[in-house]
Design an enzyme around this catalytic site. Structure first.
Site, PDB file in Angstrom:
ATOM      1  N   LYS A 286       0.833  -1.215   0.000  1.00 17.71           N
ATOM      2  CA  LYS A 286       0.000   0.000   0.000  1.00 17.71           C
ATOM      3  C   LYS A 286       0.864   1.260   0.000  1.00 17.71           C
ATOM      4  O   LYS A 286       0.622   2.183  -0.759  1.00 17.71           O
ATOM      5  CB  LYS A 286      -0.915   0.043   1.244  1.00 17.71           C
ATOM      6  CG  LYS A 286      -1.882  -1.111   1.357  1.00 17.71           C
ATOM      7  CD  LYS A 286      -2.851  -0.918   2.525  1.00 17.71           C
ATOM      8  CE  LYS A 286      -2.209  -0.919   3.897  1.00 17.71           C
ATOM      9  NZ  LYS A 286      -1.684  -2.218   4.334  1.00 17.71           N
TER      10      LYS A 286
ATOM     11  N   ARG B 108      -9.238   1.076   9.041  1.00 23.16           N
ATOM     12  CA  ARG B 108      -8.853  -0.287   9.389  1.00 23.16           C
ATOM     13  C   ARG B 108      -9.958  -1.005  10.160  1.00 23.16           C
ATOM     14  O   ARG B 108      -9.777  -2.158  10.539  1.00 23.16           O
ATOM     15  CB  ARG B 108      -7.594  -0.253  10.247  1.00 23.16           C
ATOM     16  CG  ARG B 108      -6.303  -0.546   9.488  1.00 23.16           C
ATOM     17  CD  ARG B 108      -5.180  -0.452  10.482  1.00 23.16           C
ATOM     18  NE  ARG B 108      -3.969  -1.122  10.108  1.00 23.16           N
ATOM     19  CZ  ARG B 108      -2.930  -0.542   9.528  1.00 23.16           C
ATOM     20  NH1 ARG B 108      -2.980   0.714   9.187  1.00 23.16           N
ATOM     21  NH2 ARG B 108      -1.839  -1.236   9.296  1.00 23.16           N
TER      22      ARG B 108
ATOM     23  N   ARG C  35      11.900  -6.276   5.389  1.00 21.00           N
ATOM     24  CA  ARG C  35      11.583  -4.899   5.028  1.00 21.00           C
ATOM     25  C   ARG C  35      12.361  -3.876   5.868  1.00 21.00           C
ATOM     26  O   ARG C  35      12.517  -4.076   7.065  1.00 21.00           O
ATOM     27  CB  ARG C  35      10.095  -4.743   5.289  1.00 21.00           C
ATOM     28  CG  ARG C  35       9.439  -3.634   4.619  1.00 21.00           C
ATOM     29  CD  ARG C  35       7.983  -3.912   4.549  1.00 21.00           C
ATOM     30  NE  ARG C  35       7.286  -3.481   5.742  1.00 21.00           N
ATOM     31  CZ  ARG C  35       6.000  -3.153   5.737  1.00 21.00           C
ATOM     32  NH1 ARG C  35       5.289  -3.234   4.633  1.00 21.00           N
ATOM     33  NH2 ARG C  35       5.424  -2.770   6.838  1.00 21.00           N
TER      34      ARG C  35
ATOM     35  N   ARG D   5      11.196  -1.723  11.178  1.00 20.64           N
ATOM     36  CA  ARG D   5      10.145  -1.395  12.144  1.00 20.64           C
ATOM     37  C   ARG D   5      10.020  -2.467  13.228  1.00 20.64           C
ATOM     38  O   ARG D   5      10.080  -3.648  12.926  1.00 20.64           O
ATOM     39  CB  ARG D   5       8.803  -1.280  11.404  1.00 20.64           C
ATOM     40  CG  ARG D   5       8.714  -0.050  10.571  1.00 20.64           C
ATOM     41  CD  ARG D   5       7.578  -0.101   9.593  1.00 20.64           C
ATOM     42  NE  ARG D   5       6.344  -0.674  10.126  1.00 20.64           N
ATOM     43  CZ  ARG D   5       5.177  -0.585   9.504  1.00 20.64           C
ATOM     44  NH1 ARG D   5       5.099   0.055   8.350  1.00 20.64           N
ATOM     45  NH2 ARG D   5       4.096  -1.125  10.012  1.00 20.64           N
TER      46      ARG D   5
ATOM     47  N   ARG E 287      -0.583  -8.727  13.496  1.00 21.93           N
ATOM     48  CA  ARG E 287      -1.104  -7.795  12.492  1.00 21.93           C
ATOM     49  C   ARG E 287      -1.992  -8.517  11.471  1.00 21.93           C
ATOM     50  O   ARG E 287      -2.993  -7.975  11.016  1.00 21.93           O
ATOM     51  CB  ARG E 287       0.055  -7.067  11.808  1.00 21.93           C
ATOM     52  CG  ARG E 287       0.685  -6.042  12.758  1.00 21.93           C
ATOM     53  CD  ARG E 287       2.033  -5.577  12.282  1.00 21.93           C
ATOM     54  NE  ARG E 287       1.964  -4.796  11.076  1.00 21.93           N
ATOM     55  CZ  ARG E 287       2.974  -4.666  10.208  1.00 21.93           C
ATOM     56  NH1 ARG E 287       4.115  -5.284  10.424  1.00 21.93           N
ATOM     57  NH2 ARG E 287       2.836  -3.913   9.148  1.00 21.93           N
TER      58      ARG E 287
HETATM   59  P1  AMP Z   1       0.975   0.710   8.992  1.00 20.75           P
HETATM   60  O1  AMP Z   1       2.198   1.523   8.789  1.00 20.75           O
HETATM   61  O2  AMP Z   1      -0.181   1.190   8.166  1.00 20.75           O
HETATM   62  O3  AMP Z   1       1.209  -0.781   8.815  1.00 20.75           O
HETATM   63  O4  AMP Z   1       0.518   0.928  10.520  1.00 20.75           O
HETATM   64  C1  AMP Z   1       1.373   0.555  11.579  1.00 20.75           C
HETATM   65  C2  AMP Z   1       0.588   0.438  12.872  1.00 20.75           C
HETATM   66  O5  AMP Z   1      -0.007   1.702  13.194  1.00 20.75           O
HETATM   67  C3  AMP Z   1      -0.573  -0.538  12.856  1.00 20.75           C
HETATM   68  O6  AMP Z   1      -0.167  -1.887  13.077  1.00 20.75           O
HETATM   69  C4  AMP Z   1      -1.415   0.014  13.996  1.00 20.75           C
HETATM   70  O7  AMP Z   1      -0.849  -0.297  15.252  1.00 20.75           O
HETATM   71  C5  AMP Z   1      -1.277   1.522  13.810  1.00 20.75           C
HETATM   72  N1  AMP Z   1      -2.294   2.051  12.871  1.00 20.75           N
HETATM   73  C6  AMP Z   1      -2.081   2.628  11.652  1.00 20.75           C
HETATM   74  N2  AMP Z   1      -3.230   2.992  11.074  1.00 20.75           N
HETATM   75  C7  AMP Z   1      -4.208   2.631  11.934  1.00 20.75           C
HETATM   76  C8  AMP Z   1      -5.623   2.699  11.893  1.00 20.75           C
HETATM   77  N3  AMP Z   1      -6.273   3.218  10.824  1.00 20.75           N
HETATM   78  N4  AMP Z   1      -6.319   2.225  12.965  1.00 20.75           N
HETATM   79  C9  AMP Z   1      -5.693   1.705  14.045  1.00 20.75           C
HETATM   80  N5  AMP Z   1      -4.358   1.582  14.145  1.00 20.75           N
HETATM   81  C10 AMP Z   1      -3.614   2.041  13.096  1.00 20.75           C
END
Ligand code: AMP
Length: 220
Positions: free
Chosen positions: A13, A88, A127, A161, A172
């Protein structure tokens, strides 16, 4: 153009959102990046979400909705936005609909990146990204040209990360299936859900997304 990119962790994404941003001028809004910036700045919000994120759980809907609200308002009038990592949960999707209606805006498309889960786990485990400019890499499939140096900005601050550790990756995926996948029927009912093959190579995925967006653009 107002767009959502949906897909499990590691489906590409972020990579695709950056490319679509370059091509169409719509702003990438990545809630994960916003939260990581809060953590890096040491803010109270950052402190609150750090542990949840490292474990791979979801930050509460209230926090996320408040975080995205100002940004959507700011960009809806310009060239639009590409949401990456939001919504999400169904509650977030419903809140987004309300925000857009309040701004007299609408979604043009929700694009799901369809992927094979075993391959995704492999992707996530190698990654890393540049802390300075956000460019993303993979040890095996997309390494930096010079080891330890970002191709785009020359920074040596390349990081993995904490939530790309195996236990967090498992959580996740569980969270994606339990809480995020139910968004798909929500958008299917609205008639705006489209799918592309997220397992194709990066350029091909971009090509499929562009073809979709150009079709939507021509039709409107
Ligand atoms: P990402 O970089 O999109 O994979 O997001 C990393 C982490 O941020 C996720 O595993 C969640 O802990 C938190 N996070 C990001 N976006 C959201 C969202 N829309 N709702 C809840 N938690 C989020």
């Amino acid at each position: 153009m107002n767009l959502i990119l949906l897909g499990p962790p590691g489906s590409g994404k972020g990579t695709q959102a950056k490319r679509i941003e370059q091509i169409y001028g719509a702003a990438q809004l990545a809630t994960g990046d916003m939260l990581r910036a809060e953590i890096a700045s040491g803010s109270a919000l950052g402190q609150r979400v750090k542990g949840i994120m490292a474990a791979g759980g979801l930050v509460s809907d209230d926090i996320i909705i408040a975080l995205i609200r100002g940004r959507i308002g700011g960009s809806a009038g310009a060239d639009g936005f590409i949401l990456d990592g939001f919504p999400r949960t169904v509650a977030q999707a419903e809140a987004l609909d309300r925000m857009l209606a309040g701004n007299h805006a609408a979604l043009d498309a929700v694009i799901e990146l369809e992927v094979d889960e075993a391959a995704l786990i492999d992707r996530l485990s190698g990654r890393f990204s540049c802390q300075n400019c956000g460019a993303s890499y993979h040890q095996r499939t997309h390494p930096t040209r010079v080891e330890g140096v970002c191709d785009d900005c020359g920074s040596t601050e390349l990081i993995c990360r904490p939530d790309d550790r195996p236990e967090a990756v498992r959580t996740r995926f569980e969270v994606y299936h339990g809480q995020t996948a139910p968004i798909l029927p929500f958008y299917r009912r609205q008639g705006i859900l489209q799918s592309v093959d997220g397992m194709a190579d990066i350029d091909e995925v971009t090509r499929q997304i562009r073809a979709l967006l150009d079709r939507i653009h021509t039709a409107s």
